[in-house]
Design a protein around this motif. Structure first.
Motif, PDB file in Angstrom:
ATOM      1  N   TYR A  86       1.630   7.777   2.849  1.00 43.40           N
ATOM      2  CA  TYR A  86       1.817   9.462   2.744  1.00 43.40           C
ATOM      3  C   TYR A  86       3.184  10.247   4.199  1.00 43.40           C
ATOM      4  CZ  TYR A  86       0.844  14.290   2.146  1.00 43.40           C
ATOM      5  OH  TYR A  86       1.615  15.452   1.980  1.00 43.40           O
ATOM      6  N   LYS A 100       9.413   6.496  -3.018  1.00 41.44           N
ATOM      7  CA  LYS A 100       8.834   7.280  -3.394  1.00 41.44           C
ATOM      8  C   LYS A 100       8.473   7.391  -5.024  1.00 41.44           C
ATOM      9  CE  LYS A 100      11.687  10.482  -1.783  1.00 41.44           C
ATOM     10  NZ  LYS A 100      12.338  12.315  -1.772  1.00 41.44           N
ATOM     11  N   VAL A 101       7.061   7.515  -4.856  1.00 37.00           N
ATOM     12  CA  VAL A 101       6.262   6.638  -6.179  1.00 37.00           C
ATOM     13  C   VAL A 101       5.709   7.966  -6.549  1.00 37.00           C
ATOM     14  CG1 VAL A 101       5.235   4.636  -5.201  1.00 37.00           C
ATOM     15  CG2 VAL A 101       3.921   6.564  -4.574  1.00 37.00           C
ATOM     16  N   THR A 130       4.283  10.550  -1.365  1.00 37.73           N
ATOM     17  CA  THR A 130       3.542   9.568  -0.953  1.00 37.73           C
ATOM     18  C   THR A 130       5.002   8.071  -1.656  1.00 37.73           C
ATOM     19  OG1 THR A 130       1.372  10.343  -2.227  1.00 37.73           O
ATOM     20  CG2 THR A 130       1.809   8.129  -2.041  1.00 37.73           C
ATOM     21  N   ASN A 131       4.832   7.543  -0.344  1.00 38.10           N
ATOM     22  CA  ASN A 131       5.743   5.890  -0.489  1.00 38.10           C
ATOM     23  C   ASN A 131       5.387   4.927  -0.879  1.00 38.10           C
ATOM     24  OD1 ASN A 131       8.045   7.991   0.352  1.00 38.10           O
ATOM     25  ND2 ASN A 131       6.918   9.015   0.686  1.00 38.10           N
ATOM     26  N   LYS A 132       5.945   3.454  -1.069  1.00 44.38           N
ATOM     27  CA  LYS A 132       5.082   2.409  -0.873  1.00 44.38           C
ATOM     28  C   LYS A 132       6.472   1.949   0.073  1.00 44.38           C
ATOM     29  CE  LYS A 132       2.669   0.636  -4.164  1.00 44.38           C
ATOM     30  NZ  LYS A 132       2.574  -0.079  -5.406  1.00 44.38           N
ATOM     31  N   GLU A 182       1.233  -1.405   0.093  1.00 40.88           N
ATOM     32  CA  GLU A 182      -0.198   0.313   0.242  1.00 40.88           C
ATOM     33  C   GLU A 182       1.033   1.760   0.001  1.00 40.88           C
ATOM     34  OE1 GLU A 182      -2.162  -0.021   3.544  1.00 40.88           O
ATOM     35  OE2 GLU A 182      -3.598  -1.545   2.897  1.00 40.88           O
ATOM     36  N   GLU A 183      -0.211   2.407  -0.256  1.00 37.86           N
ATOM     37  CA  GLU A 183       1.078   3.704  -0.548  1.00 37.86           C
ATOM     38  C   GLU A 183       0.708   4.244   1.153  1.00 37.86           C
ATOM     39  OE1 GLU A 183      -0.383   5.437  -3.952  1.00 37.86           O
ATOM     40  OE2 GLU A 183       0.249   4.192  -5.077  1.00 37.86           O
TER      41      GLU A 183
END
Length: 200
Positions: A154, A199-200, A159-161, A151-152
């Motif tokens: 914050y 980071k996405v 936004t990261n994974k 899941e992503e």
């Protein structure tokens, strides 16, 4: 939490820390918090700006796909078990090869609310719910496959994974789905030792 479940179902007790997720109409924002006591920054490694040079790395006599494009945060696992051989702590002749007693590297993507529990307690088979390829802990040698299950979250405006980096005991798992999934029958045979963040 689902309305029909009790706190006991989620194993929430008096000494449990609860992290809240803010949900807004049309989407959600997850703020991710990890217990800093579980981390070992001395062993962190930043693969963010690295790319493969074509060399083959081996861990546990199995190809190790390094997490290029990710930052690995080390979990505090040194001396947590009977010995440290599973981590490959013996001196390597070169960084490309395995050492005796070392376990294979794999990755595991999961929901954010599982991260603290996995980092602290490891994988618990009794908490598993979906077993498409049979009962076991699922992981993969490919971080991109694991990322598809993560899941992503914050953090600091971005936004990261997050994906767990593990060691899997050789010959203690079966390979399914054209080699992309490892199924480890015994939760003692797979140990998380890092968190990979991108980071996405």
């Amino acid at each position: 939490m689902q309305d029909h479940q009790t706190l006991k179902h989620y194993e929430i007790t008096n000494d449990t820390t609860i992290y809240l997720t803010l949900r807004v109409r049309g989407g959600s924002v997850t703020i991710y918090i990890l217990d800093l006591d579980l981390l070992d920054p001395h062993f962190d490694y930043d693969f963010t700006n690295m790319k493969s040079s074509g060399e083959t790395y081996m861990r546990g006599n199995f190809k190790y796909n390094r997490p290029y494009g990710w930052r690995r945060i080390a979990l505090k696992v040194l001396n947590k078990f009977d010995d440290n051989g599973w981590l490959g702590v013996k001196k390597r002749v070169t960084n490309l090869e395995s050492v005796e007693g070392e376990w294979i590297v794999s990755y595991h993507g999961t929901a954010n609310f599982n991260a603290n529990s996995i980092a602290d307690d490891g994988y618990l088979l009794n908490k598993g719910k979906r077993f498409v390829f049979g009962r076991g802990i699922y992981s993969t040698p490919n971080i991109e496959v694991a990322a598809s299950y993560a899941e992503e979250f914050y953090y600091e405006g971005e936004t990261n994974k997050v994906v767990f980096q593990n060691r899997v005991k050789p010959i203690a798992f079966k390979i399914v789905s054209d080699g992309s999934i490892f199924v480890t029958d015994n939760d003692r045979d797979i140990r998380p030792y890092g968190l990979c963040i991108q980071k996405v």
